[in-house]
Design an enzyme around this catalytic site. Structure first.
Site, PDB file in Angstrom:
ATOM      1  N   ASP A  33       7.163  -7.452   6.069  1.00 47.31           N
ATOM      2  CA  ASP A  33       7.060  -8.246   4.767  1.00 47.31           C
ATOM      3  C   ASP A  33       5.924  -9.243   4.952  1.00 47.31           C
ATOM      4  O   ASP A  33       5.427  -9.700   5.661  1.00 47.31           O
ATOM      5  CB  ASP A  33       8.435  -8.886   4.996  1.00 47.31           C
ATOM      6  CG  ASP A  33       8.990  -9.485   3.423  1.00 47.31           C
ATOM      7  OD1 ASP A  33       8.051 -10.086   3.166  1.00 47.31           O
ATOM      8  OD2 ASP A  33      10.218  -9.425   3.185  1.00 47.31           O
ATOM      9  N   VAL A  34       5.356  -9.135   3.558  1.00 49.14           N
ATOM     10  CA  VAL A  34       4.152  -9.949   3.534  1.00 49.14           C
ATOM     11  C   VAL A  34       4.443 -11.614   3.719  1.00 49.14           C
ATOM     12  O   VAL A  34       3.710 -12.525   3.906  1.00 49.14           O
ATOM     13  CB  VAL A  34       3.565  -9.628   1.982  1.00 49.14           C
ATOM     14  CG1 VAL A  34       4.568 -10.589   0.868  1.00 49.14           C
ATOM     15  CG2 VAL A  34       2.132 -10.246   1.888  1.00 49.14           C
TER      16      VAL A  34
ATOM     17  N   GLY B  28      -0.910   1.311  -4.900  1.00 48.00           N
ATOM     18  CA  GLY B  28      -1.314   1.133  -3.644  1.00 48.00           C
ATOM     19  C   GLY B  28      -1.796   2.463  -3.171  1.00 48.00           C
ATOM     20  O   GLY B  28      -2.812   2.557  -2.488  1.00 48.00           O
TER      21      GLY B  28
ATOM     22  N   LYS C 215       2.921 -13.984 -11.150  1.00 51.63           N
ATOM     23  CA  LYS C 215       1.602 -13.398 -11.135  1.00 51.63           C
ATOM     24  C   LYS C 215       0.752 -14.262 -11.113  1.00 51.63           C
ATOM     25  O   LYS C 215      -0.712 -14.306 -10.654  1.00 51.63           O
ATOM     26  CB  LYS C 215       1.532 -12.173 -11.927  1.00 51.63           C
ATOM     27  CG  LYS C 215       2.381 -11.060 -11.892  1.00 51.63           C
ATOM     28  CD  LYS C 215       2.537 -10.424 -10.484  1.00 51.63           C
ATOM     29  CE  LYS C 215       1.329  -9.708 -10.009  1.00 51.63           C
ATOM     30  NZ  LYS C 215       1.132  -9.094  -9.059  1.00 51.63           N
TER      31      LYS C 215
ATOM     32  N   LEU D  55      -1.599  -6.347  -3.287  1.00 52.70           N
ATOM     33  CA  LEU D  55      -0.843  -5.555  -4.071  1.00 52.70           C
ATOM     34  C   LEU D  55       0.770  -5.812  -4.064  1.00 52.70           C
ATOM     35  O   LEU D  55       1.676  -5.677  -5.102  1.00 52.70           O
ATOM     36  CB  LEU D  55      -0.890  -4.235  -4.208  1.00 52.70           C
ATOM     37  CG  LEU D  55      -2.084  -3.752  -5.056  1.00 52.70           C
ATOM     38  CD1 LEU D  55      -3.492  -4.225  -4.728  1.00 52.70           C
ATOM     39  CD2 LEU D  55      -2.055  -2.218  -5.227  1.00 52.70           C
ATOM     40  N   ALA D  56       1.339  -6.152  -2.810  1.00 51.29           N
ATOM     41  CA  ALA D  56       2.737  -6.532  -2.618  1.00 51.29           C
ATOM     42  C   ALA D  56       3.384  -7.455  -3.541  1.00 51.29           C
ATOM     43  O   ALA D  56       2.908  -8.506  -3.772  1.00 51.29           O
ATOM     44  CB  ALA D  56       3.088  -6.901  -1.266  1.00 51.29           C
TER      45      ALA D  56
ATOM     46  N   TYR E 183       8.294 -13.255 -13.793  1.00 53.74           N
ATOM     47  CA  TYR E 183       7.380 -12.709 -13.338  1.00 53.74           C
ATOM     48  C   TYR E 183       5.962 -12.920 -13.608  1.00 53.74           C
ATOM     49  O   TYR E 183       5.204 -13.151 -12.709  1.00 53.74           O
ATOM     50  CB  TYR E 183       7.803 -11.154 -13.728  1.00 53.74           C
ATOM     51  CG  TYR E 183       6.645 -10.058 -13.412  1.00 53.74           C
ATOM     52  CD1 TYR E 183       6.353  -9.624 -11.983  1.00 53.74           C
ATOM     53  CD2 TYR E 183       5.800  -9.539 -14.320  1.00 53.74           C
ATOM     54  CE1 TYR E 183       5.392  -8.849 -11.943  1.00 53.74           C
ATOM     55  CE2 TYR E 183       4.750  -8.555 -13.961  1.00 53.74           C
ATOM     56  CZ  TYR E 183       4.503  -8.273 -12.863  1.00 53.74           C
ATOM     57  OH  TYR E 183       3.622  -7.331 -12.396  1.00 53.74           O
TER      58      TYR E 183
ATOM     59  N   GLY F 135       3.235   1.733  -2.022  1.00 48.51           N
ATOM     60  CA  GLY F 135       3.497   1.803  -3.744  1.00 48.51           C
ATOM     61  C   GLY F 135       2.943   2.566  -4.386  1.00 48.51           C
ATOM     62  O   GLY F 135       2.009   3.176  -3.946  1.00 48.51           O
TER      63      GLY F 135
ATOM     64  N   GLY G  91       0.888  -1.350   0.014  1.00 47.24           N
ATOM     65  CA  GLY G  91      -0.039   0.085   0.016  1.00 47.24           C
ATOM     66  C   GLY G  91       0.912   1.160   0.026  1.00 47.24           C
ATOM     67  O   GLY G  91       0.308   2.216  -0.212  1.00 47.24           O
TER      68      GLY G  91
END
Ligand code: NAD
Length: 350
Positions: A61-62, A16, A188, A81-82, A184, A13, A11
């Site tokens: 950290d997530v 976010g 995702k 979103l992280a 990547y 970023g 959030g």
């Protein structure tokens, strides 16, 4: 709508923080879980000044179970979103991308099993599609493989039709099978599949949004691995021409961060969105060369024409832009920001 307490991972970023503004304006309470990654926020970074003071920031950290549990206290809905967001970088930092993106999502989901929420929205990406869609394509570029300069010169990477003519791409709908051309993209895809699978199993209504090329203010200018417009802007501000890969004629869908925030909000509010995947783009495409030149013009730097490198970046695709009919129909999404206005806003912030 009733006020909710909403957690945005990542959030602090670019996307976010804009989403936080959008949700605060609708009367919600917003918390952000963000590790203030040095690559995005700089070494030893503190709370970014653009983050609204109303946002409660949990620095963590997530992948840290305890931090995630803390961040989830009293939360009604979650935006995940992280992530690490560079296509090129993901091709050699494979462990880090898999860890932050895939394992980070797994840690979040295990915490959500203990403490379910009304809605989970996960940020996915157009990158998972790979190459766009073509009618009657006879030959498609092979993504994920290094292309030589000679091949570039012979236009061997261009999709061609039955008579060998270059083909223009069609908008890509959600139904296109993912090609997963980069690490990547794969992470995702992992994120959205993990969220949709766990969401279904544990009764958490979950929505996956596949963002296209998002642009706007606050995108890190110092992060060399992401945000092509931010990278071009950083070059132009230093009086240097943007470096445009390949021949610059590759097409992308540039969508304003304000329109992305709108789509995120609708994914929370629209009951019928649950369990589905949506493209979030503008529905139109520009060549990368054209956006470089238009950004230069808006900054009054027309003389710094794009420098075409002829180089191919590992993991890149040639053309892709969004079919946004599903988002229009189900979410009521309607992109509002004209590209020129969006560029002007970006230029004013630089
Ligand atoms: P960003 O880098 O500005 O924001 C990501 C935020 O996540 C940063 O603030 C970073 O510090 C944080 N973060 C990174 N690793 C973390 C970790 N381990 N724990 C906690 N926080 C961590 O990028 P963005 O453009 O705002 O991207 C947001 C999301 O949208 C990402 O999931 C990205 O994959 C997705 N997305 C972005 C685009 C785009 O064009 N910007 C396109 C498609 C998808």
């Amino acid at each position: 709508p009733t006020a909710r307490t909403i957690l945005i991972t990542g959030g602090a970023g670019f996307i976010g923080s804009h989403l936080a503004d959008h949700l605060l304006a609708r009367g919600h309470r917003v918390r952000a879980l963000d590790d203030l990654s040095p690559q995005v926020h700089g070494e030893g970074a503190t709370r970014p000044t653009y983050l609204d003071r109303e946002v409660e920031l949990v620095v963590g950290d997530v992948r840290d179970r305890a931090a995630v549990r803390r961040a989830l206290q009293g939360v009604d809905a979650v935006y995940h979103l992280a992530a690490m967001v560079g296509v090129g970088q993901s091709m050699y930092e494979i462990e880090r991308y898999t860890s932050v993106n895939a394992v980070g999502t797994a840690v979040l989901l295990e915490a959500l099993i203990e403490r379910p929420v009304e809605r989970l929205v996960v940020a996915s990406s157009m990158s998972l599609y790979g190459e766009g869609l073509y009618r009657d394509a006879r030959r498609l570029p092979f993504p994920g493989a290094e292309r030589t300069l000679a091949q570039l010169a012979r236009r061997e990477w261009e999709p061609v039709g039955p008579a060998g003519e270059p083909l223009a791409p069609l908008p890509t709908p959600e139904g296109k099978a993912p090609a997963l051309p980069s690490v990547y993209a794969l992470t995702k895809f992992d994120q959205e599949r993990l969220c949709l699978t766990a969401g279904r199993a544990y009764g958490i209504p979950t929505v996956a949004l596949r963002f296209f090329n998002v642009y706007g203010t606050r995108q890190a200018l110092s992060n060399p691995y992401t945000g092509v417009l931010a990278i071009f802007a950083a070059r132009l501000l230093n009086g240097r021409p943007p470096l445009v890969n390949e021949d610059g004629l590759q097409r992308r869908d540039f969508v304003s961060v304000h329109d992305v925030a709108q789509a995120c909000r609708l994914a929370l509010e629209v009951p019928a969105a649950a369990g589905q995947v949506f493209n979030v783009g503008s529905g139109r495409s520009f060549t990368v060369r054209e956006v470089a030149e238009r950004l230069a013009a808006v900054l009054g730097q027309e003389r710094l024409a794009a420098e075409i490198t002829g180089k191919y970046r590992m993991g890149d695709i040639r053309h892709c832009f969004a079919d946004i009919e599903r988002a229009r129909r189900v979410l009521g999404y309607a992109p509002r920001v004209d590209f020129e206005d969006g560029l002007r806003e970006l230029a004013g912030w630089l």
